[in-house]
Scaffold this motif. Sequence first.
Motif, short mmCIF file in Angstrom:
data_model
loop_
_atom_site.label_atom_id
_atom_site.label_comp_id
_atom_site.label_asym_id
_atom_site.label_seq_id
_atom_site.Cartn_x
_atom_site.Cartn_y
_atom_site.Cartn_z
N GLY A 110 0.81 -1.21 0.00
CA GLY A 110 0.00 0.00 0.00
C GLY A 110 0.85 1.26 0.00
N GLN A 111 0.21 2.37 0.28
CA GLN A 111 0.91 3.65 0.28
C GLN A 111 1.88 3.72 1.45
OE1 GLN A 111 -1.88 6.85 0.30
NE2 GLN A 111 -2.42 6.57 -1.83
N ARG A 112 2.89 4.54 1.29
CA ARG A 112 3.85 4.72 2.37
C ARG A 112 3.21 5.54 3.49
NH1 ARG A 112 9.36 6.30 -0.91
NH2 ARG A 112 9.59 4.30 -1.93
N PRO A 113 3.36 5.09 4.74
CA PRO A 113 2.76 5.82 5.85
C PRO A 113 3.67 6.97 6.30
CG PRO A 113 3.82 3.85 6.66
CD PRO A 113 3.94 3.81 5.14
N TYR A 114 3.09 7.88 7.07
CA TYR A 114 3.91 8.91 7.72
C TYR A 114 4.77 8.22 8.78
CZ TYR A 114 1.09 12.51 5.52
OH TYR A 114 0.48 13.32 4.61
N ALA A 115 5.95 8.72 8.97
CA ALA A 115 6.87 8.12 9.93
C ALA A 115 6.35 8.31 11.35
CB ALA A 115 8.25 8.75 9.80
N PRO A 116 6.46 7.28 12.18
CA PRO A 116 6.04 7.43 13.58
C PRO A 116 6.79 8.55 14.30
CG PRO A 116 6.33 5.13 13.05
CD PRO A 116 6.84 5.91 11.88
N SER A 117 8.04 8.80 13.92
CA SER A 117 8.79 9.89 14.55
C SER A 117 8.13 11.24 14.26
CB SER A 117 10.24 9.90 14.08
OG SER A 117 10.30 10.03 12.67
N LEU A 118 7.61 11.41 13.06
CA LEU A 118 6.91 12.65 12.71
C LEU A 118 5.62 12.77 13.50
CD1 LEU A 118 6.59 15.15 10.89
CD2 LEU A 118 5.46 13.67 9.24
N LYS A 119 4.89 11.67 13.63
CA LYS A 119 3.65 11.69 14.40
C LYS A 119 3.93 12.01 15.87
CE LYS A 119 1.35 8.28 11.48
NZ LYS A 119 0.75 6.94 11.45
N LEU A 120 5.01 11.47 16.41
CA LEU A 120 5.38 11.74 17.79
C LEU A 120 5.71 13.21 18.00
CD1 LEU A 120 5.90 10.51 20.57
CD2 LEU A 120 8.24 10.02 19.82
N LYS A 121 6.42 13.80 17.06
CA LYS A 121 6.74 15.22 17.14
C LYS A 121 5.47 16.07 17.12
CE LYS A 121 11.20 14.78 14.87
NZ LYS A 121 11.97 15.13 13.66
N VAL A 122 4.51 15.70 16.29
CA VAL A 122 3.24 16.43 16.21
C VAL A 122 2.51 16.36 17.55
CG1 VAL A 122 0.95 16.43 15.15
CG2 VAL A 122 2.98 16.22 13.73
N HIS A 123 2.52 15.20 18.18
CA HIS A 123 1.86 15.07 19.48
C HIS A 123 2.54 15.94 20.54
CE1 HIS A 123 -1.15 12.11 18.53
NE2 HIS A 123 -0.24 11.35 17.94
N PHE A 124 3.85 16.02 20.51
CA PHE A 124 4.56 16.88 21.45
C PHE A 124 4.22 18.35 21.22
CE2 PHE A 124 7.86 13.47 22.27
CZ PHE A 124 7.49 13.31 23.60
N VAL A 125 4.11 18.74 19.98
CA VAL A 125 3.75 20.14 19.67
C VAL A 125 2.34 20.43 20.19
CG1 VAL A 125 3.22 21.74 17.82
CG2 VAL A 125 5.30 20.37 17.72
N GLN A 126 1.43 19.50 20.01
CA GLN A 126 0.07 19.69 20.49
C GLN A 126 0.02 19.78 22.02
OE1 GLN A 126 -1.95 16.35 18.74
NE2 GLN A 126 -2.47 17.47 16.88
N LEU A 127 0.82 18.97 22.70
CA LEU A 127 0.84 19.01 24.17
C LEU A 127 1.43 20.33 24.68
CD1 LEU A 127 1.93 15.40 25.14
CD2 LEU A 127 -0.25 16.51 25.61
N LYS A 128 2.44 20.82 23.99
CA LYS A 128 3.11 22.05 24.42
C LYS A 128 2.16 23.24 24.31
CE LYS A 128 6.55 24.63 25.64
NZ LYS A 128 6.80 24.84 27.02
N LYS A 129 1.25 23.22 23.35
CA LYS A 129 0.32 24.33 23.15
C LYS A 129 -0.77 24.36 24.23
CE LYS A 129 0.72 25.31 18.31
NZ LYS A 129 -0.02 25.68 17.13
#
Length: 73
Positions: free
Chosen positions: A53-72
Motif C-alpha cells: 500500500g501507500q507509504r505511511p507517515y513516519a512514527p517519529s513525525l507523528k510523535l513530534k506532532v503530538h509533542f507540539v500539540q501538548l506544548k500548546k
Amino acid sequence: MSHIQFKTFGQLALADYEIFSSIPSHPFWSQVDQVIDFSFADELCAPLYSTQGQRPYAPSLKLKVHFVQLKKL
C-alpha cells in the motif's frame, strides 16, 4: 520482514526554502530537536506497519506532532 519505507517530502522548492529560512528558531523546539533523536519511534513501530500500500507517515513525525500539540495546551 521487509524494510518499511515511510513518506518522504522530497526536495524543497525555492519558495519553501526562502520561507523556512526566514522563520526564527523556536527557543524550546530547536533545543528539543538537538537533544532528542526521534528515530527510535520508527524502529520501535516498524513491525506494526505493512509493506504493501501507500507509504505511511513516519512514527517519529507523528510523535513530534503530538509533542507540539501538548506544548500548546
